[in-house]
Design a protein around this motif. Structure first.
Motif, short mmCIF file in Angstrom:
data_model
loop_
_atom_site.label_atom_id
_atom_site.label_comp_id
_atom_site.label_asym_id
_atom_site.label_seq_id
_atom_site.Cartn_x
_atom_site.Cartn_y
_atom_site.Cartn_z
N ASP A 170 11.98 9.96 10.93
CA ASP A 170 11.27 9.22 9.92
C ASP A 170 10.05 8.65 10.05
O ASP A 170 9.00 8.59 9.44
CB ASP A 170 11.99 8.38 8.97
N LEU A 171 9.84 7.97 11.28
CA LEU A 171 8.92 7.27 11.66
C LEU A 171 8.51 7.69 13.32
O LEU A 171 9.60 7.71 14.12
CB LEU A 171 8.96 5.49 11.80
N TYR A 172 7.32 8.01 13.55
CA TYR A 172 7.01 8.59 14.82
C TYR A 172 6.13 7.50 15.55
O TYR A 172 5.23 7.07 15.05
CB TYR A 172 6.27 9.86 14.92
N VAL A 173 6.44 7.11 16.82
CA VAL A 173 5.67 5.96 17.53
C VAL A 173 5.22 6.75 18.71
O VAL A 173 5.91 6.98 19.75
CB VAL A 173 6.48 4.67 17.66
N PHE A 185 2.75 15.07 13.79
CA PHE A 185 3.94 14.64 13.04
C PHE A 185 3.85 14.11 11.41
O PHE A 185 4.58 14.04 10.68
CB PHE A 185 4.36 13.41 13.77
N ARG A 186 2.33 13.57 11.30
CA ARG A 186 2.11 13.20 9.84
C ARG A 186 1.76 14.22 8.94
O ARG A 186 2.58 14.14 7.85
CB ARG A 186 0.81 12.13 9.74
N LYS A 192 5.89 8.98 8.96
CA LYS A 192 5.24 7.97 9.11
C LYS A 192 4.84 7.85 10.57
O LYS A 192 5.78 8.10 11.23
CB LYS A 192 5.84 6.61 8.33
N VAL A 193 3.55 7.23 10.66
CA VAL A 193 3.14 7.29 12.35
C VAL A 193 2.67 5.87 12.63
O VAL A 193 1.84 5.34 11.98
CB VAL A 193 2.28 8.58 12.53
N ALA A 194 2.88 5.46 14.06
CA ALA A 194 2.36 4.44 14.30
C ALA A 194 1.79 4.75 15.75
O ALA A 194 2.82 5.49 16.76
CB ALA A 194 3.59 3.15 14.22
N ASP A 252 -0.64 5.06 10.56
CA ASP A 252 -0.25 4.06 9.67
C ASP A 252 -0.44 2.72 10.35
O ASP A 252 -0.85 1.75 9.63
CB ASP A 252 1.08 4.52 8.90
N VAL A 253 -0.02 2.52 11.37
CA VAL A 253 -0.08 1.28 12.09
C VAL A 253 -0.81 1.48 13.48
O VAL A 253 -0.12 2.20 14.12
CB VAL A 253 1.37 0.49 12.39
N ILE A 254 -1.85 0.82 13.75
CA ILE A 254 -2.36 1.11 14.99
C ILE A 254 -2.25 -0.50 15.93
O ILE A 254 -2.70 -1.52 15.55
CB ILE A 254 -3.88 1.38 14.90
#
Length: 533
Positions: A170-173, A185-186, A192-194, A252-254
């Motif tokens: 669901d969220l890839y970091v 991934f997005r 969601k990606v960070a 989405d977050v950097i």
């Protein structure tokens, strides 16, 4: 006759234009058809991957967060960021499961977790699932002797696709800096990606080095001496920087590890509202436990040497006394050690350290507090044969400059010996240009050495900065300035040095595990809250 030839050429030109125009329409239709096929293929892949994620979430009963870290079994600062991040998220979000994509082979999950415990003293509160990737060689630099940046980035996309098809989170970091995996991934995975950026893959400083035709470890002499090759490399870097910025802006977050990295990522990714600094965690507890003690001043040391001399039969000279004798110059008389800690990689610029040390010896001369009271200790690890050959070259440089008797090399030493060297050192030396952060500098400050770091990058902007208005260390950027500052530090009184050491030690609390986890959770809160809805 001339008019006839002109008429004939005009007819040929018109026929050629008609032929080209007759091909334009079919080519346009063909391009449109292929574009539609590609879009349908990508849409089909996205629907398939999202279906797999929904099925997995239904089975597991909750969202999943996946970290992309192909070298998670290594023991560097990037791996410490990974394990601290996982620990913080697990404690804050009990309903979320966690996955790590790794390319490590020949080890199992238990061995990886045990390595994290032994190296970093980090134990995760809950289980984590490992997805073992088979094609990590696609992101290794030695696979691409030329156009390395482009090759590694393209390879990371294939490795990212392998990871995505193995598990759809669901969220890839991305915690290692593989920005070209983010759009996969997005846009294909619908995740969601960070990202946590330790160092930009390409930077404006790299472009400046090539434009100005400066020879450095990442700009060979062959290219720097040739204006045509330099121009081609500038175009290559500019095109790559454009693609790198487009890929990174998908996040989405950097999070970035320093002010220096922040400046470059803002210039390239152009996403200021989603970007912030999260300093990496530095494990300095072992150093902070060591009490700071004031150095003996000159009079106390003279008394000590006199007492020792009375005890020694025959009045033998004691090594390290700094030449003995009566009064004299400024500063104290102890044997001063200057320590450098860092892998023997070209960018660490150990040559600058040795040349600056030679100039310091020339400045100090052979009198009291001179050459015989100074020693440079180079501590570091050798990763491979290339690093070992670099150490041999550095030893040769010491011979050439006539300082081999005052320079020690200590390779791959255990932590206890490293701690002992740092505690006994007067100066901690750092010479890497544009170090993105500088964990080694933080460790030196925590150990109580007076840091002399390069006037650039993370040390300049984040670490060796005034703390509550008080000095924490020194900066330099050339052989002469390094030698001059080292001489200044040695001439300070013991009490003045102690004050700087105390200030530096207090300032490193900013880089603790607790500070990192608080900042990391604050940065991730927006995307994590969306997962739990």
């Amino acid at each position: 006759m001339a008019g006839h030839e002109h008429h004939h050429l005009s007819l040929c030109f018109c026929d050629l234009m008609r032929l080209l125009w007759s091909l334009v329409v079919p080519c346009a239709y063909l391009s449109l058809f292929l574009t539609l096929v590609l879009l349908l293929l990508l849409l089909g892949l996205r629907v398939w991957l999202q279906g797999r994620r929904k099925a997995r979430r239904t089975q597991d009963g909750g969202p999943a967060v996946a970290f992309f870290h192909p070298y998670c079994n290594a023991g560097g600062g990037g791996e410490r960021v990974l394990w601290c991040s996982l620990r913080a998220l697990m404690q804050r979000y009990p309903g979320v499961s966690f996955v790590v994509y790794t390319g490590d082979q020949g080890v199992n999950a238990e061995q990886i977790l045990e390595g994290a415990r032994q190296r970093f003293n980090i134990t995760l509160p809950r289980p984590v699932t490992f997805i073992f990737l088979r094609h990590r060689m696609l992101v290794e630099a030695n696979s691409y002797p030329h156009f390395t940046l482009l090759g590694q980035s393209a390879g990371s996309m294939f490795l990212g696709w392998e990871a995505l098809t193995a598990f759809v989170p669901d969220l890839y970091v991305d915690s290692m800096g593989y920005a070209f995996t983010l759009p996969i991934f997005r846009y294909l995975g619908g995740c969601k990606v960070a990202s946590y950026v330790h160092y930009p893959t390409v930077s404006t400083d790299m472009l400046s080095v090539v434009r100005e035709r400066n020879a450095r470890f990442n700009n060979a002499d062959l290219i720097s001496r040739n204006p045509v090759l330099s121009a081609v490399k500038v175009v290559y870097y500019c095109c790559f920087a454009l693609l790198y910025g487009l890929a990174g802006s998908c996040s989405d977050v950097i999070m970035v590890n320093s002010t220096w990295t922040l400046g470059h990522i803002l210039a390239l990714w152009r996403s200021p509202s989603r970007t912030g600094v999260v300093y990496p965690p530095c494990d300095v507890r072992a150093f902070l436990e060591i009490p700071l003690e004031e150095e003996d001043d000159e009079d106390e040391m003279d008394e000590g040497w006199e007492e020792l001399g009375q005890e020694l039969a025959g009045g033998e000279e004691v090594e390290g006394s700094g030449g003995g004798g009566g009064g004299g110059g400024g500063g104290d008389r102890k044997c001063h050690t200057i320590v450098s800690v860092g892998q023997f990689r070209p960018e660490k610029d150990h040559q600058l350290q040795i040349r600056a040390f030679r100039k310091l010896l020339d400045r100090k001369g052979d009198g009291p507090g001179g050459r015989e009271s100074l020693r440079l200790v180079l501590i570091g690890g050798c990763r491979n044969q290339e690093d070992e050959e670099r150490v041999l070259m550095l030893r040769g440089l010491c011979q050439e400059l006539g300082v081999s008797d005052r320079v020690d090399f200590k390779l791959n030493i255990p932590f206890e010996e490293l701690k002992r060297e740092l505690v006994n050192a007067t100066i901690g030396l750092h010479t890497m240009w544009n170090e993105h952060f500088g964990i080694g500098v933080v460790e030196c400050m925590a150990a109580g050495t007076i840091v002399l770091a390069h006037k650039s990058g993370g040390p300049k902007l984040d670490i060796v900065v005034p703390y509550e208005g008080r000095q924490t260390g020194f900066l330099a950027d050339s052989e002469d300035s390094y030698a001059a500052v080292m001489e200044t530090i040695l001439e300070l009184s013991p009490s003045a040095r102690l004050e700087i050491r105390r200030n530096a030690r207090e300032s490193v609390e900013r880089f603790s595990d607790q500070e990192f986890e608080a900042s990391f959770l604050a940065a991730m809160e927006s995307v994590m809250n969306k997962l739990e809805r």
